[in-house]
Design a protein around this motif. Structure first.
Motif, PDB file in Angstrom:
ATOM      1  N   LEU A 133      69.665 -12.967  70.809  1.00  0.00           N
ATOM      2  CA  LEU A 133      70.168 -12.279  69.618  1.00  0.00           C
ATOM      3  C   LEU A 133      69.024 -11.751  68.769  1.00  0.00           C
ATOM      4  O   LEU A 133      69.073 -10.615  68.278  1.00  0.00           O
ATOM      5  N   ARG A 134      67.989 -12.557  68.569  1.00  0.00           N
ATOM      6  CA  ARG A 134      66.849 -12.092  67.778  1.00  0.00           C
ATOM      7  C   ARG A 134      66.213 -10.855  68.392  1.00  0.00           C
ATOM      8  O   ARG A 134      65.906  -9.883  67.701  1.00  0.00           O
ATOM      9  N   GLU A 135      66.026 -10.876  69.701  1.00  0.00           N
ATOM     10  CA  GLU A 135      65.417  -9.732  70.371  1.00  0.00           C
ATOM     11  C   GLU A 135      66.331  -8.513  70.301  1.00  0.00           C
ATOM     12  O   GLU A 135      65.851  -7.376  70.179  1.00  0.00           O
ATOM     13  N   LYS A 136      67.633  -8.728  70.348  1.00  0.00           N
ATOM     14  CA  LYS A 136      68.578  -7.617  70.247  1.00  0.00           C
ATOM     15  C   LYS A 136      68.516  -6.968  68.864  1.00  0.00           C
ATOM     16  O   LYS A 136      68.542  -5.743  68.723  1.00  0.00           O
ATOM     17  N   LEU A 137      68.398  -7.805  67.827  1.00  0.00           N
ATOM     18  CA  LEU A 137      68.387  -7.296  66.465  1.00  0.00           C
ATOM     19  C   LEU A 137      67.074  -6.620  66.113  1.00  0.00           C
ATOM     20  O   LEU A 137      67.056  -5.575  65.445  1.00  0.00           O
ATOM     21  N   THR A 138      65.975  -7.218  66.534  1.00  0.00           N
ATOM     22  CA  THR A 138      64.665  -6.673  66.153  1.00  0.00           C
ATOM     23  C   THR A 138      64.143  -5.640  67.135  1.00  0.00           C
ATOM     24  O   THR A 138      63.275  -4.836  66.795  1.00  0.00           O
ATOM     25  N   GLY A 139      64.651  -5.670  68.363  1.00  0.00           N
ATOM     26  CA  GLY A 139      64.208  -4.717  69.375  1.00  0.00           C
ATOM     27  C   GLY A 139      62.915  -5.091  70.057  1.00  0.00           C
ATOM     28  O   GLY A 139      62.375  -4.318  70.843  1.00  0.00           O
ATOM     29  N   HIS A 140      62.406  -6.288  69.769  1.00  0.00           N
ATOM     30  CA  HIS A 140      61.154  -6.715  70.396  1.00  0.00           C
ATOM     31  C   HIS A 140      61.082  -8.230  70.359  1.00  0.00           C
ATOM     32  O   HIS A 140      61.758  -8.896  69.559  1.00  0.00           O
ATOM     33  N   ALA A 141      60.273  -8.779  71.210  1.00  0.00           N
ATOM     34  CA  ALA A 141      60.136 -10.232  71.280  1.00  0.00           C
ATOM     35  C   ALA A 141      59.136 -10.753  70.254  1.00  0.00           C
ATOM     36  O   ALA A 141      59.295 -11.825  69.699  1.00  0.00           O
ATOM     37  N   GLU A 142      58.065 -10.000  70.031  1.00  0.00           N
ATOM     38  CA  GLU A 142      57.034 -10.439  69.084  1.00  0.00           C
ATOM     39  C   GLU A 142      57.413 -10.044  67.666  1.00  0.00           C
ATOM     40  O   GLU A 142      58.038  -9.017  67.431  1.00  0.00           O
ATOM     41  N   ARG A 143      57.006 -10.844  66.713  1.00  0.00           N
ATOM     42  CA  ARG A 143      57.313 -10.560  65.325  1.00  0.00           C
ATOM     43  C   ARG A 143      56.293  -9.587  64.746  1.00  0.00           C
ATOM     44  O   ARG A 143      55.103  -9.748  64.929  1.00  0.00           O
ATOM     45  N   GLU A 144      56.788  -8.597  64.029  1.00  0.00           N
ATOM     46  CA  GLU A 144      55.916  -7.622  63.392  1.00  0.00           C
ATOM     47  C   GLU A 144      56.572  -7.154  62.104  1.00  0.00           C
ATOM     48  O   GLU A 144      57.782  -7.340  61.902  1.00  0.00           O
ATOM     49  N   ILE A 145      55.789  -6.560  61.223  1.00  0.00           N
ATOM     50  CA  ILE A 145      56.316  -6.075  59.956  1.00  0.00           C
ATOM     51  C   ILE A 145      56.926  -4.699  60.192  1.00  0.00           C
ATOM     52  O   ILE A 145      56.203  -3.736  60.497  1.00  0.00           O
ATOM     53  N   PRO A 146      58.242  -4.549  60.074  1.00  0.00           N
ATOM     54  CA  PRO A 146      58.880  -3.274  60.407  1.00  0.00           C
ATOM     55  C   PRO A 146      58.514  -2.138  59.457  1.00  0.00           C
ATOM     56  O   PRO A 146      58.549  -0.970  59.841  1.00  0.00           O
TER      57      PRO A 146
END
Length: 378
Positions: free
Chosen positions: A89-102
Motif C-alpha cells: 500500500l505504501r508503495e502504491k500511494l507514494t509510487g516508489h519504495a524509497e522515501r523522498e521529499i515529494p
C-alpha cells in the motif's frame, strides 16, 4: 433476486477512506465478500488495529452496499493488514519504495509557504491556521506542517482529535477543520511533555515529516515556523529550497525591526519573500473608530525595508485586526476564516480570506516542467 459480487464491489468503489481519500478496493482494503441470499458480509482490512475511523468506514460500507438491489442486510468485519500488505500500500500511494521529499521533485506542483516571524507572540500560528482553512474554502487541497517544534499549537487550532496512522513506516496525517491535513510533533508526545532537542534532532524530525508523511496531491503546503532564524529555518531552507517566505509582524516598530531579520535570511537561502502580514493591526471601537493598541506602521516598515534589501517588491498583504473571535476560533479548533465558524462574516474573517485569495492567485503551472511524454516514431 440474486445479489452479484460485481455489484457489491462497484458499490464499495464509492466508499472513500476518510484520510487517504481513495476507494477502499483501490487501497487493497477489501479482503473478501460473502453473499448469502440477500445478506452480504464485507471483510475490510484496516491499516492499523486502532484505526479511529473504523466506525466511519463501517457506516459508509453499510450505506453504499445497502443500496445494491436485492441486498437485505449488510455486515462488516474488520481485520488488519499484514506487513506485506502495508508495504504494498505504501508503495502504491507514494509510487516508489524509497522515501523522498515529494515537494522537491521537478514535477511537484505544490506551492510551499513558510510562515515566519522575528519574535514569538505575534499570532503567526493563528494566521497559518486561518490561511489554511481559507485556502481550503477556495477549493484548494491544503496541508499544514507544524514546524514550531518547541511551541506546537496547530493540532488544537485545526481541530485534530486523533493521532496519525502509520502504514509500513509511512505516516497518514490526520484531517482537521475543512479537510486540512496536519502533522505536528504534538501528535507524538504525551500532553504537557516538553521537547528538549538540539539541531540534529530538529532536522531529522522535519525531514521525517516531509518524507515519511503521505501528503497526497496538495495545492499548498503551509509551514508554521518557529520565531527567529535558528536551526529550523536553516533546515527548511536546505530541505525545501523552493519554499517561499511569508512574514508576520505586529504594528509595533520594535517587533517590525525583529521581523525584518527573519525575512533577510532570504539573502542567504535564496528563497523568495512573498509578502508581509500585519497582525493585531487595530481594535475596532463601538463607534467604528480604530484604536491602534500596538502603534502603527510596522507592516509598512517591514515591507519597505525588505523590498529595498532584496531588490523586489515585498507587499503588505493584509492588516488583521484584534478580534476576540479570532482567539476563540483557535481555541475551539474552528478558525474564524472557516465557512463553518460562527463569525465567518466578520471584518477579521473577511480580511483573512482576502489574504488567502491573494496567495491562491499563484497557479499550479506546468511551464518548464517535464510532462513524461515522448514522440512516437512512425
Amino acid at each position: 433476486m440474486t445479489v452479484h459480487e460485481a455489484a457489491v464491489m462497484e458499490a464499495l468503489e464509492r466508499v472513500i477512506d476518510p484520510e487517504i481519500h481513495r476507494p477502499l478496493p483501490d487501497l487493497g482494503m477489501i479482503k473478501g465478500i460473502d453473499i448469502d441470499g440477500g445478506r452480504v458480509t464485507v471483510h475490510v482490512l484496516l491499516t492499523t488495529s486502532g484505526c479511529p475511523l473504523r466506525g466511519t468506514i463501517t457506516a459508509d460500507v453499510e450505506e453504499e452496499v445497502g443500496k445494491v438491489e436485492g441486498v437485505e442486510g449488510v455486515e462488516v468485519t474488520m481485520g488488519v493488514m499484514d506487513d506485506d500488505q502495508k508495504k504494498a500500500l505504501r508503495e502504491k500511494l507514494t509510487g516508489h519504495a524509497e522515501r523522498e521529499i515529494p515537494f522537491t521533485k521537478a514535477d511537484s506542483l505544490t506551492r510551499v509557504i513558510a510562515v515566519t516571524s522575528g519574535k514569538g507572540g505575534v499570532g503567526k500560528s493563528s494566521i497559518t491556521a486561518n490561511m489554511a482553512v481559507a485556502l481550503a474554502g477556495q477549493g484548494l487541497k491544503v496541508g499544514v506542517l507544524d514546524a514550531d517544534i518547541y511551541g506546537f499549537s496547530l493540532p488544537r487550532m485545526l481541530g485534530i482529535t486523533h493521532e496519525p496512522q502509520s502504514i509500513d513506516g509511512m505516516i497518514v496525517p490526520p484531517i482537521g477543520t475543512d479537510g486540512v491535513k496536519v502533522i505536528s510533533i504534538g501528535m507524538f508526545v504525551p500532553e504537557g511533555q516538553p521537547i528538549i532537542w538540539r539541531g540534529p534532532m530538529l532536522h531529522r524530525a522535519l525531514q521525517q515529516f516531509l518524507a515519511d508523511v503521505f501528503w497526497g496531491d496538495l495545492d499548498v503546503l503551509l509551514i508554521d515556523m518557529p520565531p527567529g532564524t535558528g536551526d529550523v529555518a536553516i533546515s527548511i531552507a536546505q530541505l525545501l529550497p523552493n519554499a517561499e517566505i511569508l512574514i508576520v509582524t505586529t504594528p509595533q516598530i520594535a517587533a517590525a525591526e525583529v521581523a525584518e531579520r527573519s525575512g533577510s535570511i532570504a539573502t542567504q537561502t535564496r528563497q523568495r519573500v512573498i509578502g508581509v502580514v500585519e497582525n493585531m493591526a487595530y481594535l475596532t471601537q463601538a463607534d467604528g473608530s480604530r484604536l491602534e493598541i500596538f502603534g502603527s506602521g510596522g507592516g509598512d516598515t517591514v515591507s519597505a525595508h525588505l523590498g529595498a534589501l532584496l531588490g523586489y517588491q515585498v507587499p503588505l498583504l493584509a492588516q488583521v485586526p484584534l478580534d476576540i473571535a479570532l482567539r476563540e476560533g483557535g481555541d475551539s479548533g474552528v478558525p474564524i476564516a472557516s465557512s463553518t465558524a460562527a463569525h465567518h462574516a466578520s471584518p477579521t474573517a473577511t480580511e483573512l480570506r482576502t489574504l488567502a485569495a491573494k496567495l491562491a492567485e499563484h497557479s499550479r503551472g506546468l511551464a518548464g516542467r517535464p510532462l513524461g511524454v515522448a514522440p512516437v516514431r512512425r
